[in-house]
Enzyme design. Sequence first.
Site, mmCIF file in Angstrom:
data_model
loop_
_atom_site.group_PDB
_atom_site.id
_atom_site.type_symbol
_atom_site.label_atom_id
_atom_site.label_comp_id
_atom_site.label_asym_id
_atom_site.label_seq_id
_atom_site.Cartn_x
_atom_site.Cartn_y
_atom_site.Cartn_z
ATOM 1 N N ASP A 1 0.861 -1.182 0.000
ATOM 2 C CA ASP A 1 0.000 0.000 0.000
ATOM 3 C C ASP A 1 0.900 1.236 0.000
ATOM 4 O OD1 ASP A 1 -1.443 2.270 0.798
ATOM 5 O OD2 ASP A 1 -2.817 1.117 2.044
ATOM 6 N N ASP B 1 24.115 0.262 -4.651
ATOM 7 C CA ASP B 1 24.026 -1.063 -4.059
ATOM 8 C C ASP B 1 25.326 -1.804 -4.373
ATOM 9 O OD1 ASP B 1 22.964 -3.245 -2.690
ATOM 10 O OD2 ASP B 1 20.980 -2.953 -3.560
#
Length: 656
Positions: free
Chosen positions: A233, A358
């Site tokens: 959500d 990353d």
Amino acid sequence: MFALRRLLISTAIAAALGSTALAATQPDLGVRDGKIITVEGLRFRDLDRDGKLSPFEDWRLAADQRAADLVTRMTLEEKAGEMMHGTLPALGGMVPGRGKGYDLDKLKPLVLDRHVTTFITRLSGDPAWLAEQNNAVQAIAEQGRLGVPVTISTDPRHHFQFVDGASVAAGGFSQWPEATGLAAIGDEKLVRRFGDIARQEYRAVGIHQALSPMADLATEPRWSRISGTFGEDPDLVGRMVKAYIQGFQGGETNLAPKGVSAVVKHWVGYGASAKGFDGHNSYGRHAVFPAGRFDLHVKPFDQAFAAGVVGVMPTYAILKDLSVDGQPLEQVGAGFSRQLLTEQLRGKHGFKGIVVSDWAITNDCGETCRNGFPAGQKPSFAGFSTAWGVEDLSKVDRYAKGVNAGLDQFGGVEDTAELVAAVKAGKIPQARIDDAARRILAIKFEQGLFENPYVDPKVATAVVGSKAFVAEGRAAQSAALTLLENKNGLLPLKAGGKKVWLKGVSADAARAQGLVPVEDLAQADLAIIRASTPFETLHPNFVFGAMQHEGDLSFKDGAADYEAIKAASAKVPTIVAVYLDRPAVLTNLRDKAAALIGDFGSSDEAFLDALTGAAPPRGKLPFELPSSMAAVEAQAEDAPHDSKAPLYPIHFGLTY
């Protein structure tokens, strides 16, 4: 020219001291074999050991002023060192960074010769020991030409799921539900409290940076990284991310001096991984957007920016065939995308902090990186790379492309020579190197590391895993449990010494709750089974593919957990809890379980607290639970809660 420029900047900073100086409250100074000088009755660390107070040594000045001065004093090689985010080498570990302590002999040349001053730690263990290990790192850094302290970072280490390269075992830290569990509770105040506790525990052992939170939307149910997210959500994820950052950093919109800098990840769209395959692997390098909902994946990051997050980590993924603001994206990993980092992140969204890649995006990607290890050979981190879209560039050119795209720091590497070579070859403007180093150093100044990077092991023992923190974590574990079925009001369990048959639950924990464990199912009043979401190992020849959960989410005949559930439920009322590291398909459990619970990380003690009503579950699903694998395969990777006829909709959860 270099010396003149440095003199002019330093003079300007010194002249501005009267109007921009901070309050002259003497901070505690930490030294091992360094020097301290006294000026106007105040004490300062003489980091460069020249007997004079330089602006960067003057704690009365603002962090950005000190960083600007220090950058003028640094060589290109030293600035390149600031742009590396290495791994603290460990003794006796098979996985990089894990072991019986730091290998200080290997660390010294990284700090003193390559000038690397940011490292991830993968050690776990006794808090006092960990504090001492981190102090030993700082003692080495103090010997450097400019005495730049080390920023020590970590992946999450307060939760239950542990995967090398993505998280760390909790060790002595207080233990909390996964991020999905915090989202199931849905209480921003609780998430901020968790962040504040984690901040205290990190700083007590000498950790300064959290490589978290994940603001990624878990829109693809098969994805292996879901437990590190706050669900699917966008509004809920945004609220959780904001509260998390405020707790860790210690301020509403800023990094406080005793805060832990947060690095929100992974910018952007990681959760839309094609078929759920993860971007650590070449076969999972694409994120896809068949429903055209890229905008939703951006949304939670705006809440991170509102909280003043210090760092952003780009995703590994190539956003396949995606156009942003009408422009097709270059088909490279996000860490190499100027459109995503400079035009979108810094331009459109106004981010001014550090951008750290990353891990291993500049490493060479050879045969095992691209196609996995040969059959019969155990995969390892040897040759690991995530240089998606730039595999055929030279390492020097990968560094140049990353910096020019907008990266300030490179994760998991210490290749200063290649970065220096790129600058000397004219592939990177010197100004970009200066900007990156200044941003990175300013964070160290904000956190007070230049005054005292050392910690007290006794304080670490008192703070980390304190009874109060452990109790709060245990209560959150119980609260996050999500009650999906409770037939005939079976729960909470009534007092009275019920005989229970257990699978996946400690008999001692059950006895402590007044239950009577039995070995023979025929003697039981009821059964309690803790199971896990099913998975497949579809790519065992890749190092992350061998560790990560992929593929099918449904319970099938022959699986140990499912067979135990069938056997128990045929004889006695059966309570089933399923650890939802991914959204399991529970269709063929629903009719067998008298009580069915979604688990987002809980100890047996916290789990039984919930079953007995001592700490009732109050979780609401942070993602929907699909009704079938056919529905999973038909849904769009980028759209939230869009599977057909879900068994349990998002935000579903019963109470007692």
